[in-house]
Scaffold this active site. Structure first.
Site, PDB file in Angstrom:
ATOM      1  N   ASP A   1      -4.626 -14.143  12.065  1.00 12.16           N
ATOM      2  CA  ASP A   1      -5.177 -14.487  10.781  1.00 12.16           C
ATOM      3  C   ASP A   1      -5.516 -13.138   9.841  1.00 12.16           C
ATOM      4  O   ASP A   1      -5.955 -12.289  10.009  1.00 12.16           O
ATOM      5  CB  ASP A   1      -6.552 -15.099  10.859  1.00 12.16           C
TER       6      ASP A   1
ATOM      7  N   ASN B   1      -6.564 -13.358   6.462  1.00 10.15           N
ATOM      8  CA  ASN B   1      -7.512 -13.705   5.461  1.00 10.15           C
ATOM      9  C   ASN B   1      -8.977 -14.291   5.783  1.00 10.15           C
ATOM     10  O   ASN B   1      -9.479 -14.888   4.666  1.00 10.15           O
ATOM     11  CB  ASN B   1      -6.878 -14.432   4.375  1.00 10.15           C
TER      12      ASN B   1
ATOM     13  N   ASP C   1      -9.661 -16.988   7.231  1.00  6.34           N
ATOM     14  CA  ASP C   1      -9.845 -18.663   6.991  1.00  6.34           C
ATOM     15  C   ASP C   1      -9.848 -19.193   8.527  1.00  6.34           C
ATOM     16  O   ASP C   1     -10.022 -20.442   8.509  1.00  6.34           O
ATOM     17  CB  ASP C   1      -9.119 -19.074   6.147  1.00  6.34           C
TER      18      ASP C   1
ATOM     19  N   ASP D   1      -1.545 -17.002  10.146  1.00  8.60           N
ATOM     20  CA  ASP D   1      -0.791 -16.949   8.911  1.00  8.60           C
ATOM     21  C   ASP D   1       0.486 -15.967   8.749  1.00  8.60           C
ATOM     22  O   ASP D   1       0.623 -15.082   9.735  1.00  8.60           O
ATOM     23  CB  ASP D   1      -1.479 -16.867   7.626  1.00  8.60           C
TER      24      ASP D   1
ATOM     25  N   ASP E   1      11.812 -23.686  13.752  1.00 11.50           N
ATOM     26  CA  ASP E   1      11.863 -24.887  14.441  1.00 11.50           C
ATOM     27  C   ASP E   1      12.271 -25.940  13.581  1.00 11.50           C
ATOM     28  O   ASP E   1      12.204 -26.008  12.512  1.00 11.50           O
ATOM     29  CB  ASP E   1      10.372 -25.186  14.619  1.00 11.50           C
TER      30      ASP E   1
ATOM     31  N   ASP F   1      13.760 -29.227  17.836  1.00 11.78           N
ATOM     32  CA  ASP F   1      12.828 -30.194  18.571  1.00 11.78           C
ATOM     33  C   ASP F   1      13.214 -31.451  18.926  1.00 11.78           C
ATOM     34  O   ASP F   1      13.935 -32.183  18.219  1.00 11.78           O
ATOM     35  CB  ASP F   1      11.587 -30.309  17.442  1.00 11.78           C
TER      36      ASP F   1
ATOM     37  N   GLU G   1      15.411 -28.301  22.361  1.00  8.93           N
ATOM     38  CA  GLU G   1      14.372 -28.694  23.173  1.00  8.93           C
ATOM     39  C   GLU G   1      14.954 -30.142  23.609  1.00  8.93           C
ATOM     40  O   GLU G   1      15.027 -31.062  22.829  1.00  8.93           O
ATOM     41  CB  GLU G   1      13.297 -28.801  22.584  1.00  8.93           C
TER      42      GLU G   1
ATOM     43  N   HIS H   1       4.180 -23.603  23.541  1.00 11.55           N
ATOM     44  CA  HIS H   1       2.861 -23.949  22.884  1.00 11.55           C
ATOM     45  C   HIS H   1       2.571 -25.327  23.483  1.00 11.55           C
ATOM     46  O   HIS H   1       1.596 -25.913  23.030  1.00 11.55           O
ATOM     47  CB  HIS H   1       3.095 -24.024  21.488  1.00 11.55           C
ATOM     48  N   ASP H   2       3.206 -25.868  24.239  1.00 13.57           N
ATOM     49  CA  ASP H   2       3.277 -27.218  25.045  1.00 13.57           C
ATOM     50  C   ASP H   2       2.869 -27.170  26.500  1.00 13.57           C
ATOM     51  O   ASP H   2       2.302 -27.897  26.958  1.00 13.57           O
ATOM     52  CB  ASP H   2       4.355 -28.194  24.757  1.00 13.57           C
TER      53      ASP H   2
HETATM   54  O1  ISL Z   1       3.891 -31.539  25.938  1.00  9.50           O
HETATM   55  C1  ISL Z   1       4.566 -32.778  25.921  1.00  9.50           C
HETATM   56  C2  ISL Z   1       3.957 -34.113  25.833  1.00  9.50           C
HETATM   57  O2  ISL Z   1       3.232 -34.145  27.131  1.00  9.50           O
HETATM   58  C3  ISL Z   1       5.947 -32.845  25.810  1.00  9.50           C
HETATM   59  O3  ISL Z   1       6.538 -33.998  26.262  1.00  9.50           O
HETATM   60  C4  ISL Z   1       6.465 -32.452  24.410  1.00  9.50           C
HETATM   61  O4  ISL Z   1       5.737 -33.751  23.604  1.00  9.50           O
HETATM   62  C5  ISL Z   1       7.849 -32.851  24.108  1.00  9.50           C
HETATM   63  O5  ISL Z   1       8.275 -31.494  24.977  1.00  9.50           O
HETATM   64  C6  ISL Z   1       8.168 -32.597  22.801  1.00  9.50           C
HETATM   65  O6  ISL Z   1       7.647 -31.485  22.093  1.00  9.50           O
HETATM   66  C7  ISL Z   1       8.108 -31.178  20.691  1.00  9.50           C
HETATM   67  O7  ISL Z   1       7.830 -32.144  19.774  1.00  9.50           O
HETATM   68  C8  ISL Z   1       6.505 -32.773  19.787  1.00  9.50           C
HETATM   69  C9  ISL Z   1       5.533 -31.543  19.652  1.00  9.50           C
HETATM   70  O8  ISL Z   1       4.069 -32.331  19.490  1.00  9.50           O
HETATM   71  C10 ISL Z   1       5.750 -30.590  20.442  1.00  9.50           C
HETATM   72  O9  ISL Z   1       4.783 -29.584  20.232  1.00  9.50           O
HETATM   73  C11 ISL Z   1       6.929 -30.201  20.487  1.00  9.50           C
HETATM   74  O10 ISL Z   1       6.987 -28.947  21.184  1.00  9.50           O
HETATM   75  C12 ISL Z   1       6.819 -33.513  18.384  1.00  9.50           C
HETATM   76  O11 ISL Z   1       7.260 -32.803  17.405  1.00  9.50           O
HETATM   77 CA    CA Z   2      -5.284 -17.252   7.401  1.00 12.02          CA
END
Ligand code: ISL
Ligand code: CA
Length: 535
Positions: free
Chosen positions: A20, A22, A24, A28, A97, A197, A250, A319-320
Site C-alpha cells: 500500500d 497511500n 488507505d 496498489d 488476468d 480465469d 486456469e 491467491h486461492d
Molecule cells: O478456490 C476455489 C473455490 O473453491 C476454486 O475452485 C476457484 O474458485 C477456481 O479455481 C476459480 O478461480 C478463479 O475464478 C474465481 C475467483 O474467485 C478465483 O479467485 C479465481 O482464481 C472466479 O473468478
Molecule cells: Ca492504497
C-alpha cells in the site's frame, strides 16, 4: 514466435495485499512499482498481475465492471502504464488476468441486460424458473444454486460463482467480439499475455439439468466443451498470434488428456495450463473436506503430469490456495528447511514455475481466530452453509481455518514495522503476527534465508539448460522421498527431496550442486526436509 515464456520464471502479485503506497490499507499499483527492484532482484522475468480492473470487489476484482479501466483503489491508467514501462525497463514483462467467464453484475452490459435492453439481454443467460425454483439444478463453485432470480422481470440469471458474477453467454457472437477488443486494448498497451480465469468452462453447451452428483451439478454441460475449444482457437488466431505474448489457462477439473487438448503445441489454443490434481491430493471430493497430506500421493500426481504433458505451468501456491509451507511442509520446527525444499521442487520441474507473492520468504497460513477476520466471499458463503447444516462451531471454523483463500491473502510481510510494513494505515485484512519473524527485510541480506535460496535456485535454473529444457524421469516415488532426473543432450541432474522430519538413507552419489543444508558432497544420507540437486 519464439517460446521465451518457456524460459521464464513468473511472480504472481495479488495487488490488494502486496504493498500500500497511500495509507488507505489497500495495496496498489504505485506500491507495486516501488517494489519492482525487489522483484527484479529475485530474478523473475514475468509478473502475473491478479485483476486490477474496475470492480465492486465482491470477489476482490474477479468481478469486473469495466475491463478498460483501473480500480481507483489501485490507482489510475497512468499508474498502470507506468508499471508496464518501469517493469519493461527492468526486463520484466507483465501478464494480466483475463476474467471472461463472467462480469460483475455492475458491469454496464449486465445493468442493461437486466433491464431487458434488446441488444444486451442475450449477453447473459436469462431463463424462466421451473415450479417456483431455478431453471435447472446446477450448483455453483461457491456453494448453493447457480441461479439468481431477478425481481424486475421474474427471470433467473446464471452465475457459476457469486451472485454478483453473472456468466457471459458465448452463444451470442457479440460477446466474443467484445472480448477480442478488450484483449487487443491491453496487448496494445504492451502486456505480454494473459492468465485466463476458469477458461475451460466458459461455453455452456446446454442448460439441461445436471446428473446427480455431490458437487457442481451440471458441470458435464460446460466443462471443456467443443464450443470452448473453438473460442480459444479463434482468440489465438485472430488476436494472440499477432502479438509476442503467451497465455496460461486456469483450467478446473482437467485430466491430462483434457489439458493436452487445451494447450498441446499443435492445438492453437492456450500455451500452458494450471491443473489442480496435485492440489487436490489432501482433500476428499471438495477442498473443504481435508484428508491427511500424504507425500506419495502428491509425488505420483506431479510425476504423472510431468510425463503426460510436454509443458506444465508449475505452482504450489496462488491467491486461492493455503500457503504451501503450512500445507505440504512444516511451518513449525522445520519451517525454513521445508520452505526451501518446496522451492527446490517448484524450480526443478519441467515447465514454467509460478511463485506467489510471499512464498519466496516462506509466508505461512494466517493466525486468525474467528470469522470476523475473514474477508473472502467464498469463505463466508461456505460458513453460512455449514451453519444451515448445523455443523458445530469448532468444526465450521476448522474448515475455514485450514482451507480459506484468505490464508494466501494476508498482507505481504516486508519488515518488522506495524502490519509488516504493508501499510501505514489499517489494512483491509490483518497481517499475520509472525511478520516479526518472517519478513523481507530480515531475509534480504541473509545468505541462508529462504529468500536467498529462491534467488540461488532461480539463478541456477537460468544458467542450466538441463533444468529449463530437460526431460523429466521419476527415479523414486517413496512414501516421503521423491527423486527425479532431468536430462538434456546427455547431461543429467538428479533432484532428491525428503518430505519428512527424519534423516533417510539413500544410495546415490554425485556432486552437490545445491542443498538447503549447504553441504559439499552427498554422503548417502538425506536430512530432515532436505532438498538436493546432484550433477
Ligand atoms: O478456490 C476455489 C473455490 O473453491 C476454486 O475452485 C476457484 O474458485 C477456481 O479455481 C476459480 O478461480 C478463479 O475464478 C474465481 C475467483 O474467485 C478465483 O479467485 C479465481 O482464481 C472466479 O473468478
Ligand atoms: Ca492504497
Amino acid at each position: 514466435m519464439d517460446r521465451w515464456w518457456q524460459d521464464a520464471v513468473v511472480y504472481q502479485i495479488y495487488p490488494r495485499s502486496f504493498k500500500d503506497s497511500n495509507g488507505d490499507g489497500i495495496g496498489d499499483i504505485p506500491g507495486i512499482i516501488s517494489k519492482l527492484d525487489y522483484i527484479k532482484d529475485l530474478g523473475v522475468n514475468v509478473i502475473w498481475l491478479s485483476p486490477v480492473y474496475k470492480s465492486p470487489n465482491d470477489d476482490n476484482g474477479y468481478d469486473i465492471s469495466d475491463y478498460r479501466d483501473i480500480n481507483p483503489e489501485f490507482g489510475t491508467m497512468e499508474d498502470m502504464e507506468r508499471l508496464i514501462a518501469e517493469a519493461g525497463r527492468r526486463g520484466i514483462r507483465i501478464i494480466m488476468d483475463l476474467v471472461i467467464n463472467h462480469t460483475s453484475d455492475e458491469h454496464p452490459w449486465f445493468v442493461k441486460s437486466r433491464q431487458g435492453h434488446p441488444e444486451y439481454r442475450d449477453y447473459y443467460y436469462w431463463r424462466k424458473g421451473k415450479n417456483g425454483g431455478p431453471p435447472n439444478n446446477w450448483t455453483g463453485f461457491f456453494g448453493g444454486s447457480a441461479w439468481e432470480k431477478d425481481e424486475q422481470t421474474g427471470e433467473w440469471y446464471l452465475h457459476l460463482f457469486s451472485k454478483k458474477q453473472p456468466d457471459l453467454n458465448y452463444h451470442n457472437p457479440r460477446v466474443l467480439e467484445e472480448v477480442k477488443d478488450i484483449m487487443r486494448f491491453w496487448l496494445d498497451k504492451g502486456i505480454a499475455g494473459f492468465r485466463c480465469d476458469v477458461i475451460n468452462i466458459i461455453y455452456k453447451t446446454s442448460l439441461e439439468d445436471g446428473k446427480s452428483r455431490l458437487i457442481l451439478k451440471g458441470i458435464e454441460h460446460y466443462l471443456s466443451q467443443e464450443g470452448n475449444h473453438k473460442i480459444l482457437r479463434t482468440l489465438r488466431e485472430e488476436v494472440l498470434s499477432k502479438y509476442d505474448c503467451f497465455t496460461v489457462g486456469e483450467t478446473v477439473f482437467v485430466t491430462p488428456s483434457m489439458a493436452r487438448d487445451l494447450c498441446g503445441a499443435d492445438r492453437g489454443e492456450l500455451d500452458m495450463v494450471f491443473s489442480f490434481e496435485h492440489m487436490e491430493t489432501d482433500q476428499f471430493i471438495v477442498k473443504w473436506f481435508k484428508r491427511r497430506f500424504r507425500p506419495k500421493r502428491f509425488f505420483r500426481v506431479i510425476s504423472k503430469w510431468q510425463r503426460e504433458l510436454d509443458w506444465n505451468a508449475n505452482y504450489l501456491e496462488n491467491h486461492d490456495q493455503p500457503r504451501s509451507v503450512s500445507r505440504f511442509g512444516d511451518d513449525g520446527r522445520f519451517w525454513e528447511k521445508s520452505a526451501k525444499m518446496l522451492a527446490m521442487l517448484l524450480l526443478t520441474l519441467r515447465g514454467t514455475p509460478y511463485i506467489y507473492q510471499g512464498q519466496e520468504i516462506g509466508m505461512t497460513n494466517f493466525d486468525f481466530v474467528s470469522m470476523q477476520d475473514i474477508r473472502d466471499v467464498e469463505s463466508h458463503n461456505i460458513y453460512k452453509i455449514a451453519c444451515d447444516l448445523h455443523f458445530p462451531k469448532w468444526f465450521r471454523w476448522s474448515l475455514i481455518k485450514r482451507t480459506s483463500r484468505d490464508n494466501a491473502r494476508t498482507p505481504m510481510q516486508w519488515d518488522t514495522g506495524e502490519h509488516g510494513g504493508f501499510t501505514d494505515g489499517s489494512p483491509w485484512i490483518n497481517a499475520n503476527h509472525n511478520y516479526t519473524r518472517i519478513n523481507v527485510a530480515d531475509q534480504k541480506n541473509d545468505p541462508n534465508s529462504v529468500l536467498s535460496f529462491y534467488k540461488d535456485l532461480i539463478r541456477l535454473r537460468s544458467a542450466s539448460p538441463v533444468l529449463r529444457k530437460g526431460t523429466f524421469k521419476p527415479l523414486k516415488i517413496g512414501r516421503k522421498v521423491f527423486i527425479y532426473e532431468r536430462e538434456y543432450l546427455g547431461r543429467k541432474l538428479k533432484v532428491i527431496l525428503n518430505f519428512s522430519p527424519r534423516t533417510r538413507k539413500i544410495d546415490m552419489q554425485g556432486n552437490v550442486l545445491i542443498s538447503n543444508y549447504k553441504r559439499g558432497v552427498l554422503d548417502g544420507k538425506i536430512y530432515p526436509w532436505e532438498g538436493v540437486i546432484i550433477g
